[in-house]
Write a protein that holds these residues in place. Structure first.
Motif, mmCIF file in Angstrom:
data_model
loop_
_atom_site.group_PDB
_atom_site.id
_atom_site.type_symbol
_atom_site.label_atom_id
_atom_site.label_comp_id
_atom_site.label_asym_id
_atom_site.label_seq_id
_atom_site.Cartn_x
_atom_site.Cartn_y
_atom_site.Cartn_z
ATOM 1 N N UNK A 56 5.974 23.338 -18.833
ATOM 2 C CA UNK A 56 6.570 22.512 -17.778
ATOM 3 C C UNK A 56 7.120 21.205 -18.350
ATOM 4 N N UNK A 57 6.398 20.588 -19.276
ATOM 5 C CA UNK A 57 6.906 19.367 -19.904
ATOM 6 C C UNK A 57 8.164 19.649 -20.712
ATOM 7 N N UNK A 58 8.174 20.767 -21.394
ATOM 8 C CA UNK A 58 9.361 21.141 -22.155
ATOM 9 C C UNK A 58 10.569 21.315 -21.231
ATOM 10 N N UNK A 59 10.336 21.892 -20.059
ATOM 11 C CA UNK A 59 11.429 22.146 -19.116
ATOM 12 C C UNK A 59 12.094 20.860 -18.636
ATOM 13 N N UNK A 60 11.334 19.755 -18.561
ATOM 14 C CA UNK A 60 11.909 18.483 -18.098
ATOM 15 C C UNK A 60 12.132 17.532 -19.275
ATOM 16 N N UNK B 251 5.948 7.485 -7.730
ATOM 17 C CA UNK B 251 5.311 8.346 -8.706
ATOM 18 C C UNK B 251 5.856 8.033 -10.088
ATOM 19 N N UNK B 252 5.063 8.269 -11.122
ATOM 20 C CA UNK B 252 5.544 8.030 -12.479
ATOM 21 C C UNK B 252 6.698 8.984 -12.785
ATOM 22 N N UNK B 253 7.435 8.678 -13.845
ATOM 23 C CA UNK B 253 8.659 9.413 -14.139
ATOM 24 C C UNK B 253 8.406 10.897 -14.391
ATOM 25 N N UNK B 254 7.318 11.208 -15.081
ATOM 26 C CA UNK B 254 7.043 12.618 -15.387
ATOM 27 C C UNK B 254 6.700 13.389 -14.124
ATOM 28 N N UNK B 255 5.830 12.813 -13.277
ATOM 29 C CA UNK B 255 5.483 13.477 -12.016
ATOM 30 C C UNK B 255 6.718 13.660 -11.155
ATOM 31 N N UNK C 147 9.822 13.946 -12.142
ATOM 32 C CA UNK C 147 10.679 14.981 -12.715
ATOM 33 C C UNK C 147 10.139 16.374 -12.415
ATOM 34 N N UNK C 148 8.832 16.533 -12.451
ATOM 35 C CA UNK C 148 8.228 17.848 -12.224
ATOM 36 C C UNK C 148 8.258 18.265 -10.758
ATOM 37 N N UNK C 149 8.067 17.303 -9.863
ATOM 38 C CA UNK C 149 7.963 17.622 -8.434
ATOM 39 C C UNK C 149 9.243 17.337 -7.649
ATOM 40 N N UNK C 150 10.250 16.757 -8.311
ATOM 41 C CA UNK C 150 11.542 16.601 -7.656
ATOM 42 C C UNK C 150 11.714 15.348 -6.840
#
Length: 399
Positions: A23-27, A303-307, A309-312
């Motif tokens: 999932x991290x790789x995808x974003x 939300x933080x940037x990673x969250x 990016x993952x949740x839209x």
């Protein structure tokens, strides 16, 4: 900069962690290179190496024991059963590696103290995923913004699963970390995340099912408590009630409520994406705040940037994702925080000390039952007179 990573434990949880890295790789936020997977069962290690190659594009090396990892590996992610956590974690820290530990941090509090003593200047992160759910982030923001006034009661209660094995049979064995501890640390963490340190608690435990049925109908022995109930008092003076039943027949339920002098907040089940329900009291009358208006009450919530990016999105009041995607997203957030702690030289969000508190609280209900009195969290963290865990140690010494 990227960090080299190995994973110790190639079972169900280890495979879920690989999907979190994907999932991290995808974003485009993956800061680890998975260079090794470790498991004494060759077929398990090979299967996880296959999974990693499929999803991450590079096949990691296979090791039977994490002690065999080369010196250059920066970090170890430990996803074994909890009875192995302390030995593998201490070994990794002493070898100069940073460690992310799946919850619970260790099998016993004494082992947890030994793990923390070995930490040195390495980062020690506990993979606690429930608090990272966007809806739990929003819940904390609303509480911290005073939307409930002064919180005075938290209710954590759930029932389900019946007589069946939950994920793996070892979770029903006291000597390998029983289900009340394995699941309980999640709820202990979220209670303190939302309302601050718990001070005093008391509880009772029971073993309802002495055998559990696997998916194929095989019956497995079970000697760990599958029902705990308890009460607690926060340092703030707020009270908490706790029911964790994984022996529930009939209608199941999940409740997480926080009550304050100005209203209540109903928090949905973790990883469901369902909206919060905020009810505010004014002039003696209760009004439920529409979901679309919640963010107006916390204008600075992000939300933080990673969250995001993952949740839209960085300001969510609900989401719709398959359970597996949500689970992988939350594990991805754990990895991102772990990498950030190493690269930015800061504490991880859930460090070893906090993870040990969650373990102490979970055991606290059972230790209180044995001792026949209230116990403090500080006592649990420092005492050598913990009869429930002494029973585990005695069982292990006879094995």
């Amino acid at each position: 900069m990227t960090l080299s990573l190995a994973i110790a434990g190639c079972g169900v949880m280890g495979r879920r962690h690989v999907l979190g890295l994907k999932k991290l790789q995808d974003v485009d936020r993956l800061r680890f290179d998975l260079v090794g997977v470790c498991d004494p069962i060759p077929a398990s290690a090979a299967a996880m190496a296959d999974l990693a190659e499929e999803h991450l594009g590079v096949r990691p090396h296979i090791y039977a024991d994490p002690a065999d990892l080369p010196a250059g590996v920066d970090a170890l992610d430990i996803t074994t059963s909890p009875d192995l956590h302390a030995r593998i974690g201490i070994q990794a820290l002493q070898a100069g590696r940073h460690v992310q530990m799946e919850k619970p941090i260790t099998l016993t509090i004494a082992e947890g103290r030994a793990l923390l003593a070995a930490q040195g200047d390495r980062k020690l992160s506990v993979a606690e995923n429930y608090r990272r759910d966007p809806l739990n982030r929003l819940a904390k923001a609303l509480i911290d913004a005073g939307m409930l006034g002064r919180p005075f009661l938290a209710v954590q209660s759930s029932s389900g699963s019946g007589e069946n094995v939950i994920i793996t049979p070892w979770r029903h064995l006291k000597r390998a970390c029983g289900i009340a501890i394995d699941m309980g640390v999640h709820y202990a963490d979220i209670l303190e995340y939302l309302l601050g340190p718990l001070d005093t608690l008391a509880g009772l435990g029971a073993v309802i099912d002495t055998e559990r049925k696997g998916n194929d109908g095989t019956m497995y022995p079970a000697d760990a408590e599958d029902l705990t109930i308890g009460v607690g008092r926060y340092e703030s003076g707020a009270l908490a009630t706790w029911i964790l039943s994984v022996a529930g027949r009939g209608e199941g339920h999940f409740t997480r409520m926080v009550y304050g002098t100005d209203g209540s907040l109903a928090i949905p089940g973790d990883r469901t994406g369902h909206p919060l329900k905020l009810t505010r009291r004014k002039n003696g009358e209760d009004t439920t705040i529409p979901n679309e208006e919640l963010l107006d009450l916390v204008p600075d919530f992000r939300l933080d940037d990673t969250t995001a990016a993952l949740f839209g999105g960085d300001r969510l009041t609900s989401y719709e994702l398959a359970w597996a995607d949500t689970d992988a997203n939350l594990l991805a957030i754990e990895f991102d925080d772990f990498a950030g702690a190493i690269l930015d030289d800061r504490p991880p969000e859930v460090d070893g000390a906090f993870g040990l508190r969650s373990l102490a609280i979970s055991y606290g209900f059972l230790e209180s039952d044995r001792l026949g009195r209230f116990v403090t969290v500080d006592e649990l963290l420092t005492s050598d007179d913990l009869p429930y865990q002494q029973e585990i140690e005695e069982a292990l010494s006879r094995a």
